[in-house]
Write a protein that holds these residues in place. Sequence first.
Motif, PDB file in Angstrom:
ATOM      1  N   GLU A   6     -17.850   7.723  99.039  1.00  0.00           N
ATOM      2  CA  GLU A   6     -18.258   9.115  98.904  1.00  0.00           C
ATOM      3  C   GLU A   6     -17.513   9.783  97.750  1.00  0.00           C
ATOM      4  O   GLU A   6     -16.312   9.562  97.576  1.00  0.00           O
ATOM      5  N   PHE A   7     -18.244  10.606  97.009  1.00  0.00           N
ATOM      6  CA  PHE A   7     -17.681  11.324  95.873  1.00  0.00           C
ATOM      7  C   PHE A   7     -17.867  12.818  96.045  1.00  0.00           C
ATOM      8  O   PHE A   7     -18.864  13.269  96.606  1.00  0.00           O
ATOM      9  N   CYS A   8     -16.925  13.585  95.526  1.00  0.00           N
ATOM     10  CA  CYS A   8     -17.015  15.043  95.482  1.00  0.00           C
ATOM     11  C   CYS A   8     -17.615  15.432  94.132  1.00  0.00           C
ATOM     12  O   CYS A   8     -17.148  14.975  93.086  1.00  0.00           O
ATOM     13  N   CYS A  36     -18.509  19.124  98.467  1.00  0.00           N
ATOM     14  CA  CYS A  36     -17.061  19.185  98.628  1.00  0.00           C
ATOM     15  C   CYS A  36     -16.644  18.230  99.730  1.00  0.00           C
ATOM     16  O   CYS A  36     -17.278  18.181 100.783  1.00  0.00           O
ATOM     17  N   LEU A  37     -15.583  17.481  99.498  1.00  0.00           N
ATOM     18  CA  LEU A  37     -15.037  16.579 100.513  1.00  0.00           C
ATOM     19  C   LEU A  37     -13.772  17.143 101.150  1.00  0.00           C
ATOM     20  O   LEU A  37     -13.144  16.497 101.973  1.00  0.00           O
ATOM     21  N   ARG A  38     -13.355  18.320 100.711  1.00  0.00           N
ATOM     22  CA  ARG A  38     -12.200  19.033 101.263  1.00  0.00           C
ATOM     23  C   ARG A  38     -10.859  18.365 100.962  1.00  0.00           C
ATOM     24  O   ARG A  38      -9.928  18.416 101.768  1.00  0.00           O
ATOM     25  N   GLU A  45      -6.436  16.964  90.582  1.00  0.00           N
ATOM     26  CA  GLU A  45      -5.389  16.205  89.898  1.00  0.00           C
ATOM     27  C   GLU A  45      -5.837  14.885  89.292  1.00  0.00           C
ATOM     28  O   GLU A  45      -5.358  14.503  88.234  1.00  0.00           O
ATOM     29  N   ARG A  46      -6.736  14.174  89.972  1.00  0.00           N
ATOM     30  CA  ARG A  46      -7.045  12.803  89.541  1.00  0.00           C
ATOM     31  C   ARG A  46      -8.374  12.327  90.103  1.00  0.00           C
ATOM     32  O   ARG A  46      -8.879  12.912  91.054  1.00  0.00           O
ATOM     33  N   PRO A  47      -8.893  11.230  89.567  1.00  0.00           N
ATOM     34  CA  PRO A  47     -10.109  10.641  90.123  1.00  0.00           C
ATOM     35  C   PRO A  47      -9.843  10.117  91.539  1.00  0.00           C
ATOM     36  O   PRO A  47      -8.781   9.559  91.815  1.00  0.00           O
ATOM     37  N   TYR A  48     -10.816  10.346  92.427  1.00  0.00           N
ATOM     38  CA  TYR A  48     -10.692   9.832  93.783  1.00  0.00           C
ATOM     39  C   TYR A  48     -12.074   9.671  94.402  1.00  0.00           C
ATOM     40  O   TYR A  48     -13.069  10.184  93.903  1.00  0.00           O
ATOM     41  N   ALA A  49     -12.096   8.967  95.512  1.00  0.00           N
ATOM     42  CA  ALA A  49     -13.300   8.798  96.316  1.00  0.00           C
ATOM     43  C   ALA A  49     -12.852   8.494  97.736  1.00  0.00           C
ATOM     44  O   ALA A  49     -11.681   8.176  97.973  1.00  0.00           O
ATOM     45  N   LEU A  50     -13.771   8.589  98.654  1.00  0.00           N
ATOM     46  CA  LEU A  50     -13.517   8.146 100.021  1.00  0.00           C
ATOM     47  C   LEU A  50     -14.223   6.816 100.209  1.00  0.00           C
ATOM     48  O   LEU A  50     -15.391   6.671  99.843  1.00  0.00           O
ATOM     49  N   VAL A  51     -13.509   5.860 100.754  1.00  0.00           N
ATOM     50  CA  VAL A  51     -14.086   4.554 101.069  1.00  0.00           C
ATOM     51  C   VAL A  51     -13.993   4.393 102.579  1.00  0.00           C
ATOM     52  O   VAL A  51     -12.882   4.330 103.131  1.00  0.00           O
ATOM     53  N   ASN A  52     -15.141   4.406 103.221  1.00  0.00           N
ATOM     54  CA  ASN A  52     -15.192   4.349 104.681  1.00  0.00           C
ATOM     55  C   ASN A  52     -14.285   5.412 105.296  1.00  0.00           C
ATOM     56  O   ASN A  52     -13.575   5.168 106.265  1.00  0.00           O
ATOM     57  N   GLY A  53     -14.260   6.589 104.682  1.00  0.00           N
ATOM     58  CA  GLY A  53     -13.499   7.714 105.200  1.00  0.00           C
ATOM     59  C   GLY A  53     -12.052   7.790 104.757  1.00  0.00           C
ATOM     60  O   GLY A  53     -11.365   8.763 105.054  1.00  0.00           O
ATOM     61  N   GLU A  54     -11.566   6.784 104.039  1.00  0.00           N
ATOM     62  CA  GLU A  54     -10.179   6.743 103.582  1.00  0.00           C
ATOM     63  C   GLU A  54     -10.101   7.142 102.104  1.00  0.00           C
ATOM     64  O   GLU A  54     -10.901   6.680 101.291  1.00  0.00           O
ATOM     65  N   VAL A  55      -9.121   7.972 101.769  1.00  0.00           N
ATOM     66  CA  VAL A  55      -8.950   8.424 100.387  1.00  0.00           C
ATOM     67  C   VAL A  55      -8.454   7.280  99.519  1.00  0.00           C
ATOM     68  O   VAL A  55      -7.497   6.584  99.875  1.00  0.00           O
ATOM     69  N   TYR A  69     -12.936  -1.245  95.135  1.00  0.00           N
ATOM     70  CA  TYR A  69     -13.296  -2.595  95.569  1.00  0.00           C
ATOM     71  C   TYR A  69     -12.181  -3.240  96.384  1.00  0.00           C
ATOM     72  O   TYR A  69     -12.448  -3.992  97.335  1.00  0.00           O
ATOM     73  N   GLU A  70     -10.923  -2.944  96.063  1.00  0.00           N
ATOM     74  CA  GLU A  70      -9.809  -3.450  96.869  1.00  0.00           C
ATOM     75  C   GLU A  70      -9.866  -2.883  98.282  1.00  0.00           C
ATOM     76  O   GLU A  70      -9.664  -3.607  99.266  1.00  0.00           O
ATOM     77  N   ALA A  71     -10.141  -1.586  98.399  1.00  0.00           N
ATOM     78  CA  ALA A  71     -10.222  -0.946  99.707  1.00  0.00           C
ATOM     79  C   ALA A  71     -11.387  -1.515 100.522  1.00  0.00           C
ATOM     80  O   ALA A  71     -11.258  -1.716 101.736  1.00  0.00           O
ATOM     81  N   ILE A  72     -12.489  -1.796  99.868  1.00  0.00           N
ATOM     82  CA  ILE A  72     -13.640  -2.391 100.554  1.00  0.00           C
ATOM     83  C   ILE A  72     -13.280  -3.779 101.062  1.00  0.00           C
ATOM     84  O   ILE A  72     -13.568  -4.130 102.207  1.00  0.00           O
ATOM     85  N   GLU A  73     -12.622  -4.555 100.223  1.00  0.00           N
ATOM     86  CA  GLU A  73     -12.220  -5.911 100.617  1.00  0.00           C
ATOM     87  C   GLU A  73     -11.241  -5.873 101.793  1.00  0.00           C
ATOM     88  O   GLU A  73     -11.376  -6.643 102.746  1.00  0.00           O
ATOM     89  N   GLU A  74     -10.277  -4.968 101.742  1.00  0.00           N
ATOM     90  CA  GLU A  74      -9.318  -4.833 102.843  1.00  0.00           C
ATOM     91  C   GLU A  74     -10.022  -4.445 104.136  1.00  0.00           C
ATOM     92  O   GLU A  74      -9.713  -4.983 105.206  1.00  0.00           O
ATOM     93  N   ALA A  75     -10.964  -3.512 104.054  1.00  0.00           N
ATOM     94  CA  ALA A  75     -11.695  -3.080 105.245  1.00  0.00           C
ATOM     95  C   ALA A  75     -12.516  -4.228 105.818  1.00  0.00           C
ATOM     96  O   ALA A  75     -12.567  -4.417 107.037  1.00  0.00           O
ATOM     97  N   GLU A  76     -13.157  -4.995 104.947  1.00  0.00           N
ATOM     98  CA  GLU A  76     -13.956  -6.127 105.416  1.00  0.00           C
ATOM     99  C   GLU A  76     -13.069  -7.191 106.046  1.00  0.00           C
ATOM    100  O   GLU A  76     -13.410  -7.746 107.090  1.00  0.00           O
ATOM    101  N   ASN A  77     -11.917  -7.471 105.436  1.00  0.00           N
ATOM    102  CA  ASN A  77     -10.994  -8.449 106.012  1.00  0.00           C
ATOM    103  C   ASN A  77     -10.502  -7.986 107.373  1.00  0.00           C
ATOM    104  O   ASN A  77     -10.406  -8.773 108.311  1.00  0.00           O
TER     105      ASN A  77
END
Length: 84
Positions: A6-8, A36-38, A45-55, A69-77
């Motif tokens: 998810e992107f703001c 807005c993602l609140r 301050e910086r680029p960000y996104a939510l991956v499965n609800g995690e910043v 992609y690292e966060a996606i891989e960690e979530a899948e593992n």
Amino acid sequence: MIPLVEFCINNLTDEVVAVKKKLEDDSGLDVLEYDCLRYCGICGERPYALVNGEVVKADTGENLLAKIYEAIEEAENHYFCHKP
């Protein structure tokens, strides 16, 4: 489980738009954009996104893409390792 990214709209600089477009080309992901993602402190301050609800945040768009992609891989593992 299809990963959700998810992107703001307020954080969509040119480099974040490029990241979003690359992710949208990945048929294994759901990519959404919100007004807005609140997370206004991070957003300003910086680029960000939510991956499965995690910043996930980074200093550059390129780094953000890698971290997403690292966060996606960690979530899948985690999901497959803890699946009953």
